[in-house]
Design a protein around this motif. Structure first.
Motif, short mmCIF file in Angstrom:
data_model
loop_
_atom_site.label_atom_id
_atom_site.label_comp_id
_atom_site.label_asym_id
_atom_site.label_seq_id
_atom_site.Cartn_x
_atom_site.Cartn_y
_atom_site.Cartn_z
N TRP A 1 -73.09 -44.30 -73.63
CA TRP A 1 -73.49 -45.61 -73.09
C TRP A 1 -72.28 -46.54 -72.99
CZ3 TRP A 1 -77.14 -43.65 -70.93
CH2 TRP A 1 -78.20 -42.98 -71.55
N ARG A 2 -71.36 -46.45 -73.94
CA ARG A 2 -70.14 -47.27 -73.86
C ARG A 2 -69.30 -46.84 -72.66
NH1 ARG A 2 -68.38 -50.90 -76.63
NH2 ARG A 2 -69.57 -50.47 -78.51
N GLU A 3 -69.24 -45.54 -72.42
CA GLU A 3 -68.50 -45.00 -71.26
C GLU A 3 -69.09 -45.52 -69.95
OE1 GLU A 3 -65.87 -42.82 -68.92
OE2 GLU A 3 -65.76 -43.22 -71.06
N ILE A 4 -70.41 -45.48 -69.82
CA ILE A 4 -71.07 -45.97 -68.61
C ILE A 4 -70.84 -47.48 -68.46
CG2 ILE A 4 -73.30 -46.29 -67.44
CD1 ILE A 4 -72.30 -43.40 -67.44
N ALA A 5 -70.95 -48.22 -69.56
CA ALA A 5 -70.71 -49.68 -69.52
C ALA A 5 -69.29 -49.96 -69.03
CB ALA A 5 -70.94 -50.30 -70.89
N GLY A 6 -68.33 -49.20 -69.51
CA GLY A 6 -66.94 -49.38 -69.08
C GLY A 6 -66.76 -49.12 -67.60
N ARG A 7 -67.44 -48.09 -67.09
CA ARG A 7 -67.33 -47.77 -65.66
C ARG A 7 -68.01 -48.81 -64.79
NH1 ARG A 7 -67.59 -41.18 -65.15
NH2 ARG A 7 -66.08 -40.79 -66.77
N LEU A 8 -69.07 -49.44 -65.30
CA LEU A 8 -69.77 -50.47 -64.53
C LEU A 8 -69.09 -51.84 -64.66
CD1 LEU A 8 -73.49 -49.59 -65.25
CD2 LEU A 8 -72.20 -49.17 -63.15
N ASN A 9 -68.20 -51.98 -65.64
CA ASN A 9 -67.54 -53.26 -65.87
C ASN A 9 -66.25 -53.38 -65.06
OD1 ASN A 9 -67.59 -55.77 -67.01
ND2 ASN A 9 -66.62 -55.16 -68.91
N ILE B 1 -79.01 -36.30 -64.99
CA ILE B 1 -77.73 -36.73 -64.42
C ILE B 1 -77.70 -38.25 -64.40
CG2 ILE B 1 -76.32 -36.72 -62.32
CD1 ILE B 1 -76.53 -33.98 -63.59
N ILE B 2 -76.55 -38.83 -64.75
CA ILE B 2 -76.39 -40.28 -64.62
C ILE B 2 -75.22 -40.56 -63.69
CG2 ILE B 2 -74.97 -40.48 -66.70
CD1 ILE B 2 -76.37 -43.22 -67.13
N ALA C 1 -80.50 -40.71 -62.92
CA ALA C 1 -80.48 -42.14 -63.22
C ALA C 1 -79.24 -42.71 -62.56
CB ALA C 1 -80.41 -42.36 -64.73
N ALA C 2 -79.39 -43.85 -61.90
CA ALA C 2 -78.26 -44.46 -61.21
C ALA C 2 -78.47 -45.96 -61.11
CB ALA C 2 -78.12 -43.86 -59.81
N LEU C 3 -77.38 -46.65 -60.77
CA LEU C 3 -77.46 -48.08 -60.55
C LEU C 3 -78.30 -48.36 -59.31
CD1 LEU C 3 -76.39 -50.74 -61.71
CD2 LEU C 3 -74.44 -50.53 -60.19
N ASN C 4 -78.07 -47.58 -58.24
CA ASN C 4 -78.82 -47.73 -56.98
C ASN C 4 -79.00 -46.37 -56.31
OD1 ASN C 4 -78.96 -50.66 -56.84
ND2 ASN C 4 -76.75 -50.58 -56.48
N PHE C 5 -80.03 -46.27 -55.48
CA PHE C 5 -80.28 -45.09 -54.67
C PHE C 5 -80.46 -45.53 -53.23
CE2 PHE C 5 -81.93 -43.94 -58.82
CZ PHE C 5 -81.59 -42.61 -58.96
N ARG D 1 -77.84 -34.69 -73.96
CA ARG D 1 -78.04 -33.81 -72.82
C ARG D 1 -78.03 -34.56 -71.48
NH1 ARG D 1 -81.79 -28.90 -73.98
NH2 ARG D 1 -81.17 -28.76 -71.82
N VAL D 2 -77.16 -35.53 -71.35
CA VAL D 2 -77.00 -36.30 -70.12
C VAL D 2 -75.61 -36.00 -69.56
CG1 VAL D 2 -76.88 -38.61 -69.10
CG2 VAL D 2 -78.54 -38.12 -70.90
N ARG D 3 -75.54 -35.70 -68.27
CA ARG D 3 -74.25 -35.42 -67.62
C ARG D 3 -73.89 -36.57 -66.70
NH1 ARG D 3 -72.85 -29.78 -64.79
NH2 ARG D 3 -73.61 -29.16 -66.82
N ILE D 4 -72.65 -37.02 -66.80
CA ILE D 4 -72.16 -38.11 -65.94
C ILE D 4 -71.53 -37.47 -64.69
CG2 ILE D 4 -70.57 -40.05 -65.72
CD1 ILE D 4 -70.60 -40.25 -68.79
N LEU D 5 -71.94 -37.93 -63.51
CA LEU D 5 -71.31 -37.50 -62.26
C LEU D 5 -70.69 -38.71 -61.60
CD1 LEU D 5 -73.55 -35.00 -60.26
CD2 LEU D 5 -71.49 -34.54 -61.54
N ARG D 6 -69.47 -38.51 -61.08
CA ARG D 6 -68.84 -39.58 -60.32
C ARG D 6 -68.07 -39.05 -59.16
NH1 ARG D 6 -65.90 -43.52 -62.23
NH2 ARG D 6 -64.29 -43.28 -60.75
#
Length: 117
Positions: A27-35, A59-60, A78-82, A112-117
């Protein structure tokens, strides 16, 4: 960095709080990418999700999911937008679309969540 989108501001705060409370670094990693600047957000196509995700995987995407490509396996995304077309394709494949907030509520440990970018 100050965000003008109130949803984004509260999401980043919620992700950091969830990271501390659940000792879940994802969650900290995702927050950093969104910040960061919104031009740096991930834009992931359905085809990429199909390539890297196995059936029933979570997938996030710290950004937007776009509709290019096809998907056959049921995947939770899960994503910010679709984009509307991407949401439609995921649903047709018997997958599910959710916001990042919904994923944190359903899976506070981020297991068990994978981050895709």
């Amino acid at each position: 960095m100050n965000k003008t989108n109130p949803r984004l501001e509260s999401l980043i705060g919620m992700l950091k709080r969830a990271s501390r409370e659940n000792e879940a670094n994802i969650w900290r990693e995702i927050a950093g990418r969104l910040n960061t600047s919104s031009k740096n957000y991930a834009e992931v196509n359905i085809g990429k999700i199909s390539r890297y995700a196995s059936e029933n995987e979570i997938i996030i995407v710290p950004g937007k999911v776009l509709a290019a490509g096809t998907i056959a396996a049921p995947v939770k995304v899960a994503a910010l937008n679709f984009s509307d077309a991407a949401r439609e394709k995921i649903m047709e494949a018997k997958g599910s679309c959710m916001t990042i907030e919904e994923l944190v509520a359903a899976n506070p440990k981020g297991s068990r969540v994978r981050i895709l970018r």
